[in-house]
Design a protein around this motif. Structure first.
Motif, PDB file in Angstrom:
ATOM      1  N   PHE A  62      -5.583  -0.204   3.928  1.00  0.00           N
ATOM      2  CA  PHE A  62      -4.190   0.234   3.925  1.00  0.00           C
ATOM      3  C   PHE A  62      -3.664   0.257   2.498  1.00  0.00           C
ATOM      4  CE2 PHE A  62      -4.145  -4.363   4.429  1.00  0.00           C
ATOM      5  CZ  PHE A  62      -3.169  -4.785   3.546  1.00  0.00           C
ATOM      6  N   VAL A  63      -2.574   0.965   2.306  1.00  0.00           N
ATOM      7  CA  VAL A  63      -1.940   1.072   0.998  1.00  0.00           C
ATOM      8  C   VAL A  63      -0.433   1.079   1.203  1.00  0.00           C
ATOM      9  CG1 VAL A  63      -2.150   3.603   1.062  1.00  0.00           C
ATOM     10  CG2 VAL A  63      -1.756   2.461  -1.116  1.00  0.00           C
ATOM     11  N   GLU A  64       0.288   0.411   0.330  1.00  0.00           N
ATOM     12  CA  GLU A  64       1.753   0.376   0.386  1.00  0.00           C
ATOM     13  C   GLU A  64       2.308   1.283  -0.704  1.00  0.00           C
ATOM     14  OE1 GLU A  64       5.470  -2.829   0.411  1.00  0.00           O
ATOM     15  OE2 GLU A  64       3.556  -3.364  -0.513  1.00  0.00           O
ATOM     16  N   ILE A  65       3.258   2.149  -0.334  1.00  0.00           N
ATOM     17  CA  ILE A  65       3.881   3.059  -1.295  1.00  0.00           C
ATOM     18  C   ILE A  65       5.390   3.071  -1.072  1.00  0.00           C
ATOM     19  CG2 ILE A  65       1.817   4.515  -1.346  1.00  0.00           C
ATOM     20  CD1 ILE A  65       3.397   6.603   0.303  1.00  0.00           C
ATOM     21  N   LYS A  66       6.096   3.810  -1.931  1.00  0.00           N
ATOM     22  CA  LYS A  66       7.537   3.983  -1.802  1.00  0.00           C
ATOM     23  C   LYS A  66       7.871   5.475  -1.718  1.00  0.00           C
ATOM     24  CE  LYS A  66       8.767  -0.184  -4.420  1.00  0.00           C
ATOM     25  NZ  LYS A  66       9.504  -0.708  -5.609  1.00  0.00           N
ATOM     26  N   SER A  67       8.986   5.756  -1.072  1.00  0.00           N
ATOM     27  CA  SER A  67       9.505   7.115  -1.092  1.00  0.00           C
ATOM     28  C   SER A  67      10.237   7.349  -2.411  1.00  0.00           C
ATOM     29  CB  SER A  67      10.457   7.338   0.082  1.00  0.00           C
ATOM     30  OG  SER A  67      11.689   6.649  -0.150  1.00  0.00           O
ATOM     31  N   LYS A  68      10.837   8.519  -2.547  1.00  0.00           N
ATOM     32  CA  LYS A  68      11.604   8.817  -3.754  1.00  0.00           C
ATOM     33  C   LYS A  68      12.957   8.114  -3.784  1.00  0.00           C
ATOM     34  CE  LYS A  68       9.584  13.208  -5.186  1.00  0.00           C
ATOM     35  NZ  LYS A  68       9.845  14.617  -5.550  1.00  0.00           N
ATOM     36  N   ALA A  69      13.348   7.476  -2.681  1.00  0.00           N
ATOM     37  CA  ALA A  69      14.590   6.694  -2.666  1.00  0.00           C
ATOM     38  C   ALA A  69      14.315   5.370  -3.367  1.00  0.00           C
ATOM     39  CB  ALA A  69      15.058   6.463  -1.236  1.00  0.00           C
ATOM     40  N   PRO A 146      -7.028   5.486   5.892  1.00  0.00           N
ATOM     41  CA  PRO A 146      -6.326   4.264   5.490  1.00  0.00           C
ATOM     42  C   PRO A 146      -4.852   4.321   5.895  1.00  0.00           C
ATOM     43  CG  PRO A 146      -7.800   4.947   3.751  1.00  0.00           C
ATOM     44  CD  PRO A 146      -7.841   6.032   4.793  1.00  0.00           C
ATOM     45  N   ILE A 147      -4.373   3.235   6.468  1.00  0.00           N
ATOM     46  CA  ILE A 147      -2.996   3.180   6.950  1.00  0.00           C
ATOM     47  C   ILE A 147      -2.047   3.116   5.757  1.00  0.00           C
ATOM     48  CG2 ILE A 147      -1.349   1.757   8.243  1.00  0.00           C
ATOM     49  CD1 ILE A 147      -3.742   0.953  10.036  1.00  0.00           C
ATOM     50  N   VAL A 148      -0.953   3.859   5.845  1.00  0.00           N
ATOM     51  CA  VAL A 148       0.006   3.925   4.746  1.00  0.00           C
ATOM     52  C   VAL A 148       1.312   3.271   5.180  1.00  0.00           C
ATOM     53  CG1 VAL A 148       1.263   5.411   3.151  1.00  0.00           C
ATOM     54  CG2 VAL A 148      -1.050   6.045   3.880  1.00  0.00           C
ATOM     55  N   ILE A 149       1.771   2.316   4.395  1.00  0.00           N
ATOM     56  CA  ILE A 149       3.018   1.601   4.658  1.00  0.00           C
ATOM     57  C   ILE A 149       4.045   2.065   3.632  1.00  0.00           C
ATOM     58  CG2 ILE A 149       4.094  -0.679   4.796  1.00  0.00           C
ATOM     59  CD1 ILE A 149       1.017  -1.600   5.265  1.00  0.00           C
ATOM     60  N   VAL A 150       5.170   2.576   4.102  1.00  0.00           N
ATOM     61  CA  VAL A 150       6.149   3.212   3.223  1.00  0.00           C
ATOM     62  C   VAL A 150       7.454   2.429   3.222  1.00  0.00           C
ATOM     63  CG1 VAL A 150       7.357   5.340   2.654  1.00  0.00           C
ATOM     64  CG2 VAL A 150       5.152   5.458   3.815  1.00  0.00           C
ATOM     65  N   LYS A 151       7.911   2.112   2.043  1.00  0.00           N
ATOM     66  CA  LYS A 151       9.218   1.487   1.899  1.00  0.00           C
ATOM     67  C   LYS A 151      10.265   2.581   1.731  1.00  0.00           C
ATOM     68  CE  LYS A 151      11.741  -1.985  -0.773  1.00  0.00           C
ATOM     69  NZ  LYS A 151      11.685  -2.933  -1.908  1.00  0.00           N
ATOM     70  N   VAL A 155      11.053   9.888   8.765  1.00  0.00           N
ATOM     71  CA  VAL A 155       9.965  10.375   9.607  1.00  0.00           C
ATOM     72  C   VAL A 155       9.148  11.455   8.902  1.00  0.00           C
ATOM     73  CG1 VAL A 155       9.417  11.596  11.748  1.00  0.00           C
ATOM     74  CG2 VAL A 155      11.128   9.769  11.761  1.00  0.00           C
ATOM     75  N   ALA A 156       9.822  12.381   8.227  1.00  0.00           N
ATOM     76  CA  ALA A 156       9.142  13.537   7.648  1.00  0.00           C
ATOM     77  C   ALA A 156       8.178  13.176   6.527  1.00  0.00           C
ATOM     78  CB  ALA A 156      10.170  14.543   7.140  1.00  0.00           C
ATOM     79  N   ILE A 157       8.273  11.982   5.969  1.00  0.00           N
ATOM     80  CA  ILE A 157       7.350  11.605   4.905  1.00  0.00           C
ATOM     81  C   ILE A 157       5.921  11.533   5.424  1.00  0.00           C
ATOM     82  CG2 ILE A 157       7.347   9.072   5.121  1.00  0.00           C
ATOM     83  CD1 ILE A 157       7.780   8.998   2.035  1.00  0.00           C
ATOM     84  N   GLY A 158       5.785  11.341   6.724  1.00  0.00           N
ATOM     85  CA  GLY A 158       4.454  11.313   7.313  1.00  0.00           C
ATOM     86  C   GLY A 158       3.714  12.627   7.184  1.00  0.00           C
ATOM     87  N   ASP A 159       4.455  13.746   7.112  1.00  0.00           N
ATOM     88  CA  ASP A 159       3.801  15.046   6.993  1.00  0.00           C
ATOM     89  C   ASP A 159       3.044  15.164   5.673  1.00  0.00           C
ATOM     90  OD1 ASP A 159       4.957  15.689   9.431  1.00  0.00           O
ATOM     91  OD2 ASP A 159       6.698  16.648   8.513  1.00  0.00           O
ATOM     92  N   GLU A 160       3.669  14.723   4.580  1.00  0.00           N
ATOM     93  CA  GLU A 160       3.001  14.759   3.282  1.00  0.00           C
ATOM     94  C   GLU A 160       1.780  13.840   3.266  1.00  0.00           C
ATOM     95  OE1 GLU A 160       5.500  13.960  -0.017  1.00  0.00           O
ATOM     96  OE2 GLU A 160       6.753  15.729   0.260  1.00  0.00           O
ATOM     97  N   ILE A 161       1.917  12.686   3.887  1.00  0.00           N
ATOM     98  CA  ILE A 161       0.830  11.711   3.892  1.00  0.00           C
ATOM     99  C   ILE A 161      -0.331  12.205   4.749  1.00  0.00           C
ATOM    100  CG2 ILE A 161       0.189   9.364   4.576  1.00  0.00           C
ATOM    101  CD1 ILE A 161       3.135   8.596   3.826  1.00  0.00           C
TER     102      ILE A 161
END
Length: 255
Positions: A62-69, A146-151, A155-161
């Motif tokens: 897994f990997v932890e990332i952030k959105s643009k916020a 790999p599972i992605v954990i987003v801070k 919902v739409a961020i899943g499309d890019e991932i």
């Protein structure tokens, strides 16, 4: 049927009673408590440490990332930024892909987890739901990236991932907008052939996954049904018809 009997079926504010021309003090105080819980769910920082331990124990990458916020305040006033992966987020995804122990392959599924609008859902509802869902996915040999954990994700961020991993389907598990009695509700969103810019009619949703809402077992059965149907028909959203009747859904067992 009196109000007392109705209230066993719903957490909605019915049958509150009255004290003179007002509602009883107990109901007023409960309303204030639930309102405070809802506000806390939105503003609190989600704690993903238990999730990290759970995924490590299950053997998942897994990997932890952030959105643009960049902050919780910005996330709430700029929903568009929560739909996009940050520059640093893409760098983390690329590092994860480079270090992935298995050779790149065509994944069936990308699983994305985000705090969304409820840190309480991450705390209370996420891991119990995964404990039901993941064994079913493993039994069917669903190939998961790999599972992605987003801070601060939407919902739409899943499309890019999902597009990044070239997965057939992306599933986003996210904290739902809290109500005044449902501050810990988890949402499930499935999209076939994810790519940036899709809109909500391309998704299938299971809502209200929580204690007192849709049970983790029922939600897992429905999730697996939608996933297998989506992979079979190569569709999702309004074009993917849920053909299970309620009675079949409730009694269906996954072998």
């Amino acid at each position: 049927m009196d109000w007392g009997e109705w209230k066993q079926w719903t957490t909605a504010r019915i049958g509150l009673g009255r004290s003179g021309v007002a509602v009883p003090t107990k109901s007023v105080l409960q309303f204030r408590l639930d309102h405070a819980k809802a506000r806390d769910a939105v503003w609190a920082e989600a704690d993903f440490n238990l999730l990290f331990d759970f995924l490590e124990g299950m053997g998942f990458s897994f990997v932890e990332i952030k959105s643009k916020a960049s902050s919780r305040e910005e996330y709430l006033v700029r929903p568009d930024l929560g739909k996009k992966v940050s520059t640093q987020g893409y760098q983390s995804l690329e590092k994860s892909r480079d270090s992935f122990s298995k050779a790149p392959e065509d994944f069936d599924l990308s699983l994305v987890i985000s705090d969304g609008l409820s840190a309480s859902a991450i705390r209370d509802s996420l891991i119990p739901f995964l404990e039901c869902l993941i064994p079913y996915l493993q039994k069917l040999k669903i190939k998961i990236s790999p599972i992605v954990i987003v801070k601060n994700g939407r919902v739409a961020i899943g499309d890019e991932i999902g597009a990044f991993w070239k997965s057939k389907v992306v599933i986003v598990l996210i904290g739902e907008r809290p109500g005044l009695s449902t501050e810990n509700s988890l949402g499930f969103y499935l999209t076939y052939n994810p790519i940036g810019g899709l809109t909500d009619e391309k998704r299938n949703c299971i809502s209200n996954i929580r204690p007192g809402g849709m049970t983790y077992e029922d939600a897992s059965r429905k999730a697996l049904y939608l996933l297998t149907l989506s992979l079979e028909k190569k569709l999702s959203g309004v074009l993917l018809k849920d053909e299970e009747t309620p009675s079949l859904s409730e009694n269906r067992k996954i072998e």
